[in-house]
Enzyme design. Sequence first.
Site, PDB file in Angstrom:
ATOM      1  CB  SER A 172      -0.953  -0.039   1.206  1.00  0.00           C
ATOM      2  OG  SER A 172      -1.974   0.917   1.076  1.00  0.00           O
ATOM      3  CG  ASP A 352      -6.370  -3.191  -3.846  1.00  0.00           C
ATOM      4  OD1 ASP A 352      -7.124  -2.219  -3.672  1.00  0.00           O
ATOM      5  OD2 ASP A 352      -5.223  -3.263  -3.360  1.00  0.00           O
ATOM      6  CG  HIS A 382      -5.763  -1.981  -0.238  1.00  0.00           C
ATOM      7  ND1 HIS A 382      -4.762  -1.950  -1.192  1.00  0.00           N
ATOM      8  CD2 HIS A 382      -5.283  -1.268   0.820  1.00  0.00           C
ATOM      9  CE1 HIS A 382      -3.739  -1.234  -0.730  1.00  0.00           C
ATOM     10  NE2 HIS A 382      -4.024  -0.816   0.472  1.00  0.00           N
TER      11      HIS A 382
END
Lengths: 403, 403
Positions: A172, A352, A382
């Site tokens: 991320s 995601d 995600h």
Amino acid sequence: MSSDVDTINQAADRHGTAGHLEAAGAPAVPADGTLRVLRTGEFAFETGGVLPRMDIAYETWGTLDEDGSNAVLLLHALTGDTHVARGASGEPGWWDGFVGPGLTVDTDKYFVVAPGMVGGCNGTTGPGSAAPDGRAWGSRFPFTTIRDSVRLEARLADALGVDAWHTVLGGSMGGARALEWAVTFPERVGRCVSIASTAASTAEQIAFAQIQTRAIRLDPAFAGGDYYSAPARTPGERAGFGEGPVAGLGIARRMAHITYRSDVEFDARFGRTAQQDEEPLGSASLERGRYQVESYLDHQATKLVGRFDANAYVVITEALMSHDVGRGRGGVDAALAGLDGVEFLIAAVDSDRLYWPVQAEAMASRLPNCPPVEYIRTPIGHDGFLTDVEQLSGVLKRTVFTR
Amino acid sequence: MSSDVDTINQAADRHGTAGHLEAAGAPAVPADGTLRVLRTGEFAFETGGVLPRMDIAYETWGTLDEDGSNAVLLLHALTGDTHVARGASGEPGWWDGFVGPGLTVDTDKYFVVAPGMVGGCNGTTGPGSAAPDGRAWGSRFPFTTIRDSVRLEARLADALGVDAWHTVLGGSMGGARALEWAVTFPERVGRCVSIASTAASTAEQIAFAQIQTRAIRLDPAFAGGDYYSAPARTPGERAGFGEGPVAGLGIARRMAHITYRSDVEFDARFGRTAQQDEEPLGSASLERGRYQVESYLDHQATKLVGRFDANAYVVITEALMSHDVGRGRGGVDAALAGLDGVEFLIAAVDSDRLYWPVQAEAMASRLPNCPPVEYIRTPIGHDGFLTDVEQLSGVLKRTVFTR
């Protein structure tokens, strides 16, 4: 080891407010997973701010080889911190099961370092840290970018004696930081692993982020960013946890959390079920109760508010909005095209919908000699980069952590 | 035509605050697309509230056949209103190009009726309407459900002389309303067209909705829901437009708007471009400027705040959260299984990530004799039901509007 590295007693202070510095004569090899802080001097931010002093908090696991060739930099996501894995304290880390002795990132073989972002609230200097006038920086904290953190982390690498990282790895926002490392200091990055991330924050990611920062600023307790009852004066102290615009921060977290998960997961876990003893349909006389999914989001909000500072959330969110490895470098394509000295592994979560897999594919296609994108396959969305990262263990052991 | 139907001069008052009632002797056949209001008596809400008087605003286009067989009920989405198409005023409607003389919903052949939701702010009684004490209902407005609106619309059908609708049609929340009509009054619905909708709001839809209502309530100007400078005393008046928790309503709208569109569209339209003359990277001395996508969301927020009441937004959003045709009917499957007297057409937008196509597929699979789901194909996301509804014209003319 630099003499301005202080060790904080993490086990005692991780969730407290009063840290302490170890007495002189701290061990040369610190215990694994112990919060430490490197004090550095003046720091000039990318977009013009200057602070007279900048601390960077970090934890390490394992031991640096004599030739300094086994250092791994692990970079956390938006509300992550330095405590990636268990260590001396035994307290669970956010990537437990992935980082540790005998695990994928094997701390028996690698020297793992996890630093905190500039602007954060867990030891690295941020808006809750004390300014020279004794008050928290608050609204005076400069605008910061991912690149600022990378440059500060380079100071940390210098202090630790790491000329080049064996691997820089993150998921991320951590994946964005990892890529920015490779572009900023390609000669200091052997391998770069970016999971569930992108080369530049997209319009949609910016849009979701804007709403979150607006919700925090809408909260009357935000007070323009100067809401601290007391600043963090020592690196182990926390400022702004559970105070200030907690309602706004809670809304931001709920918002973010939806984007971290998936419709499929919410439907399977909660459906339309009402929270126990609550009635989601209001009535003439009673305020409406909650659906289970609402209670779940409330819980996520409460948890974050208790462990994070709202200003730090705003500052780091805006840093993430600024993420663009192509800025000032002729664009993303140009920035990535020259990285033929770095070995890349790009991974995505198939479900995601915040960092869409197509963005990982685009990144990989622009990197020289990049192997095909690896996929974490999970319906969760995600957050699969946290919950299912072990799916990458095979390929990581074959191609990155081969010792 | 019922004598308690008042006609409001829409052309003059649509965006004003002071409506007026036409003099006695109003035309028996009203002008197309003219805001009218049916005044009805006491109304008992599904979950226990009671109001002594309930108005329902609506517009019509075309003429009802002698045998009353050509009436079409068009149902609006969350912030939609009764002005579906142009009419006497020439003012564009939100489904222009789809509804009108010679168009897919051909007002030369059908009598089209578009009512406003209970709890709204465009003529139907809502929280901004005057209570008997002269103040706005505000926080005293009862919790309402989709079913309340359906029952009120049945009163309107009675007043208009419509025993059964040729077709009930809507998109998004309008699709939910259409389906609820079919389940509540199957004998009064010949055909039901539900676009980009679902049989029951899902956990994720509830989650997105909760955040929006929380943002509005976080705004200090919300004042517990009692923020009106003046109530709407006559049906053409607007209360709460541009006042009260406008910042919170703006955040809610931004949030909703992202879910209405798509990552692909945002990326193509805006990318990471900065708004003209603004610098999205902050500096030591200047507040951060905006990315184009932020300016776009700000614009969406400003537009909504100028045409909608925050309380109405909360009330209708909570009504949508309550949407579940299976409630009290043995569940969705049982509620839908018996509808073999209604002809259905279910449509979805392929890129919709608020009402995922899989939900339309699930709905269709539970309806007796339902043809395959029709798709609007566009990268734009949920709002395709507005921007690209003409893609359904072929199938609608072949199977629904065959006159």
